[in-house]
Design an enzyme around this catalytic site. Structure first.
Site, short mmCIF file in Angstrom:
data_model
loop_
_atom_site.label_atom_id
_atom_site.label_comp_id
_atom_site.label_asym_id
_atom_site.label_seq_id
_atom_site.Cartn_x
_atom_site.Cartn_y
_atom_site.Cartn_z
N HIS A 1 -2.36 2.51 -6.16
CA HIS A 1 -3.37 1.46 -6.03
C HIS A 1 -3.42 0.59 -7.29
O HIS A 1 -3.58 -0.63 -7.21
CB HIS A 1 -4.74 2.10 -5.78
CG HIS A 1 -5.73 1.17 -5.16
ND1 HIS A 1 -5.44 0.42 -4.04
CD2 HIS A 1 -7.01 0.85 -5.51
CE1 HIS A 1 -6.50 -0.31 -3.72
NE2 HIS A 1 -7.46 -0.07 -4.60
N LYS B 1 -1.94 -2.30 8.00
CA LYS B 1 -3.14 -1.79 8.64
C LYS B 1 -3.33 -2.43 10.01
O LYS B 1 -3.09 -3.61 10.19
CB LYS B 1 -4.37 -2.09 7.77
CG LYS B 1 -4.54 -1.15 6.58
CD LYS B 1 -5.87 -1.41 5.90
CE LYS B 1 -6.13 -0.39 4.80
NZ LYS B 1 -7.43 -0.61 4.15
N TYR C 1 -9.99 -10.51 -6.76
CA TYR C 1 -9.14 -10.81 -7.91
C TYR C 1 -9.61 -12.03 -8.68
O TYR C 1 -9.32 -12.17 -9.86
CB TYR C 1 -7.68 -10.97 -7.46
CG TYR C 1 -7.12 -9.67 -6.96
CD1 TYR C 1 -6.78 -8.65 -7.84
CD2 TYR C 1 -6.98 -9.42 -5.60
CE1 TYR C 1 -6.30 -7.44 -7.39
CE2 TYR C 1 -6.50 -8.21 -5.13
CZ TYR C 1 -6.17 -7.23 -6.03
OH TYR C 1 -5.71 -6.03 -5.58
N ARG D 1 0.87 -1.17 0.00
CA ARG D 1 0.00 0.00 0.00
C ARG D 1 0.91 1.22 0.00
O ARG D 1 2.04 1.17 0.49
CB ARG D 1 -0.89 0.02 1.25
CG ARG D 1 -1.82 -1.17 1.38
CD ARG D 1 -2.59 -1.08 2.69
NE ARG D 1 -3.52 -2.20 2.85
CZ ARG D 1 -3.24 -3.33 3.48
NH1 ARG D 1 -2.03 -3.50 4.02
NH2 ARG D 1 -4.14 -4.29 3.59
N ARG E 1 -0.55 -1.79 -7.22
CA ARG E 1 -0.85 -2.89 -6.28
C ARG E 1 -1.77 -3.91 -6.95
O ARG E 1 -1.56 -5.12 -6.84
CB ARG E 1 -1.49 -2.30 -5.03
CG ARG E 1 -1.87 -3.31 -3.94
CD ARG E 1 -2.24 -2.52 -2.69
NE ARG E 1 -3.08 -3.26 -1.76
CZ ARG E 1 -2.63 -4.06 -0.80
NH1 ARG E 1 -1.33 -4.25 -0.66
NH2 ARG E 1 -3.46 -4.65 0.04
N HIS F 1 -3.96 -8.71 3.56
CA HIS F 1 -5.41 -8.70 3.81
C HIS F 1 -5.71 -9.53 5.04
O HIS F 1 -5.28 -10.68 5.15
CB HIS F 1 -6.16 -9.29 2.61
CG HIS F 1 -6.17 -8.40 1.42
ND1 HIS F 1 -6.43 -8.86 0.14
CD2 HIS F 1 -5.98 -7.06 1.30
CE1 HIS F 1 -6.37 -7.85 -0.71
NE2 HIS F 1 -6.10 -6.75 -0.03
#
Length: 298
Positions: free
Chosen positions: A241, A173, A276, A149, A244, A267
């Protein structure tokens, strides 16, 4: 009566303390929650009945607000409602019974492998500012070969690229940590940038104007825009983005496992990674439509 503003401040402080939520995330939550608080004014969100939530979202729909944006606001409000319950501010779930607006999730639009190669080869060479080219090369190499990210990229400590075993330690995150492999070319470019910037005495791989702080997102966006123009690619199609997404899509195209991709992207839930598979499904359908003798019938 506790004012809405004080409750929102307390909620955001909890997000930072317990989840390590980034500043941009907290700003987005604040904007969404303050919009609802204005709708409730002068009554505090501590006292309004749940019917006010239903009326709020009905008004958003009438105003033509996109379903995706409504869904994001409801997500913020649901987390805020749980916080109010946990703190004993309310005895009920303010958002109980409010359905999430349905919307079609947008599919990523990655660059082709050839376009990424062009961006790396032509977008990071020949600029009058040698350091700018070097920084761009390192950033693009890392974005595309690790799937980071942009927030993770720009807050990389300089020492991170010297981690043993060809792995890059990432703090993602919610403060979650992971190790991702990165290429020898990316490591060499990063070492060259660190050597070039040694006089700055900065702890960051990508120092900002103030070397004690990392490069800002806005500063990087300007560099990426210039790289795209230099490579002859529409800058509107190039963003951190998108790179990525390109990383993830190209790995899947070459047979990567979805679980491995989940770990690489950081994730927390596999369902986030599964978007995806939608990309791959749509491409398979398009292949049949274009090349099968009876494909045009469906």
């Amino acid at each position: 009566m506790v004012e809405s503003a004080a409750l929102i401040d307390s909620f955001l402080e909890t997000m930072l303390a317990e989840r390590g939520a980034a500043q941009r995330t907290r700003q987005a939550y604040r904007a969404d929650l303050e919009d609802f608080a204005r709708w409730c004014a002068p009554e505090s969100v501590a006292l309004v009945p749940g019917e006010r939530v239903h009326a709020y979202f009905a008004a958003l729909g009438r105003a033509g607000l996109a379903a995706r944006t409504q869904a994001r606001r409801l997500s913020a409000l649901k987390q805020f409602a749980r916080f109010l319950l946990q703190m004993g501010v309310r005895e009920d779930d303010l958002t109980a019974g409010q359905e999430t607006p349905r919307y079609q999730a947008g599919l990523p639009h990655p660059l082709s492998e050839a376009e990424v190669q062009k961006l790396l080869e032509k977008g990071t060479r020949g600029h009058a500012d040698v350091r700018r080219d070097l920084l761009a090369r390192v950033a693009l190499e890392l974005l595309y070969t690790t799937g980071l990210r942009i927030s993770e990229l720009l807050t990389l400590p300089a020492q991170a690229v010297r981690h043993k075993g060809g792995m890059l330690p990432i703090r993602g995150k919610g403060g979650r940590e992971r190790l991702v492999p990165f290429s020898h070319a990316a490591r060499e470019a990063a070492e060259a940038l660190i050597a070039y910037d040694s006089v700055l005495d900065s702890p960051w791989l990508f120092p900002g104007r103030n070397p004690k702080k990392p490069l800002t997102r806005q500063g990087f966006d300007k560099i990426l825009h210039a790289c795209a123009l230099q490579a002859g690619i529409d800058p509107q199609r190039v963003s951190p983005h998108v790179l990525r997404h390109s990383f993830a899509t190209h790995l899947l195209n070459r047979g990567a496992d979805l679980r491995a991709l989940q770990m690489l992207l950081g994730h927390a839930d596999i369902t986030t990674t599964q978007i995806y598979t939608q990309v791959m499904t749509e491409r398979l359908k398009e292949t049949v439509r274009q090349y099968h003798p009876l494909g045009q019938r469906g």
